[in-house]
Design an enzyme around this catalytic site. Sequence first.
Site, short mmCIF file in Angstrom:
data_model
loop_
_atom_site.label_atom_id
_atom_site.label_comp_id
_atom_site.label_asym_id
_atom_site.label_seq_id
_atom_site.Cartn_x
_atom_site.Cartn_y
_atom_site.Cartn_z
N HIS A 306 3.80 -15.33 41.57
CA HIS A 306 4.97 -14.46 41.52
C HIS A 306 6.23 -15.31 41.53
O HIS A 306 6.29 -16.34 42.21
CB HIS A 306 4.98 -13.50 42.72
CG HIS A 306 5.92 -12.35 42.57
ND1 HIS A 306 7.27 -12.45 42.83
CD2 HIS A 306 5.71 -11.06 42.18
CE1 HIS A 306 7.84 -11.27 42.62
NE2 HIS A 306 6.92 -10.42 42.22
N ASP A 363 0.86 -6.63 40.98
CA ASP A 363 0.65 -6.12 39.62
C ASP A 363 -0.82 -6.21 39.22
O ASP A 363 -1.32 -5.36 38.48
CB ASP A 363 1.51 -6.92 38.63
CG ASP A 363 2.99 -6.78 38.93
OD1 ASP A 363 3.45 -5.64 39.03
OD2 ASP A 363 3.68 -7.80 39.06
#
Length: 428
Positions: A306, A363
Amino acid sequence: MGNNSAGFNINGENHEFAMMKGTEGPDVVDIRKLYAQTGAFTYDPGFTSTASCESELTFIDGGEGILLHRGYPIEQLAEHSSFMEVAHLLLRGELPTSDEYTDFTSTITRHTMLHDQLRGFYQGFRRDAHPMAIMCGVVGALSAFYHDSTDINDPQQRMIASHRLIAKMPTIAAMAYKYAVGQPFLYPDNSLSYTGNFLRMTFGVPAEPYEVNPVIEKAMDRIFILHADHEQNASTSTVRLAGSSGANPFACIAAGIACLWGPAHGGANEAALNMLHEIGHPDRIPEYIARAKDKDDPFRLMGFGHRVYKNYDPRATVMQKTVREVFDALKVSDPVFDVALQLEEMALNDPYFKEKKLFPNVDFYSGIILSAIGFPTSMFTALFALARTVGWVAQWNEMISDPGQRIGRPRQLYTGPTHRDYVEISKR
């Protein structure tokens, strides 16, 4: 230099600027008078080192994997709270008491219906229109129907607009889905929860009652909580920038939706799911992991690592548990989902991924959960927008209420031609 200032040598002159200290996170150099004192600007593409505002809403420490909403860890909120509680927390500053919760949920419930003329608005779109295109248009059009809540200088009107946006977004998103699949729209059911109502409006049909699966309802509620707010990201900054001009709240949220539509922001879970489909079968995982390690191979593992979290994404911890609950409840049997679970296990135990801190992020999990529930990938970003609306309106309210708020006006480093005179076309 003292603890309360920072010194810089600019064009051969020393200048001191005050340091600002927040309750969490790095100190900030106050450069509001930089240009006036030095004639220079700062250069920070993407604003990655610039604090564009002061906020009390959300704090992220990417290095430590921390995400707090008004001080509460996201893991605790996702495990013990509800999306409506988190919405109250972000919008009004504190977790609600029992009476406040009842009042807040009742207010949101009474605003879930859309103006009936907006039903006709959907007919102007093609059946294959992307749900985000529909949401941009419909949310922006709300200002044409709700004139009584567009005066941003009136705190009461601002709160009414906030309630309307939070309440109507599930209805707008569900209607976008229904329009795409050619099914009739369903009106909201005030007896259901915020999340249960959305599931019914999305997957229910008029011909038979819709029974909300409590496991799926809880999973969706967690997904909404985990996407409610995320500090000053691209779409939130877009909402604030649009709002700084005095634009009405419906236009500001439509701007946020447009920004979120970009694949670099709101499309990560769809990309992760597409990757799982590309791998196709658990037997092919070693091949793709080897490709991911090869710096000359263009393949990248989507849903791992991330930009903000340099350690483990705290939201992913919650989703690890949720994905298994959903799979068990729906009795999922699909090679793609087997790929997801085995890829997760192999990546978490592989020294390369540990060293690079390429852990599964929110995600990775949200995409496979939404797919298992039955949402097409085109709806993923629309669901993200639905949840993030709470954060957007809270951030917008905070900005409008700030007495030091000014219209946004970023500067630039100009590298174009210097002054030159106009030449007649016949002489060029």
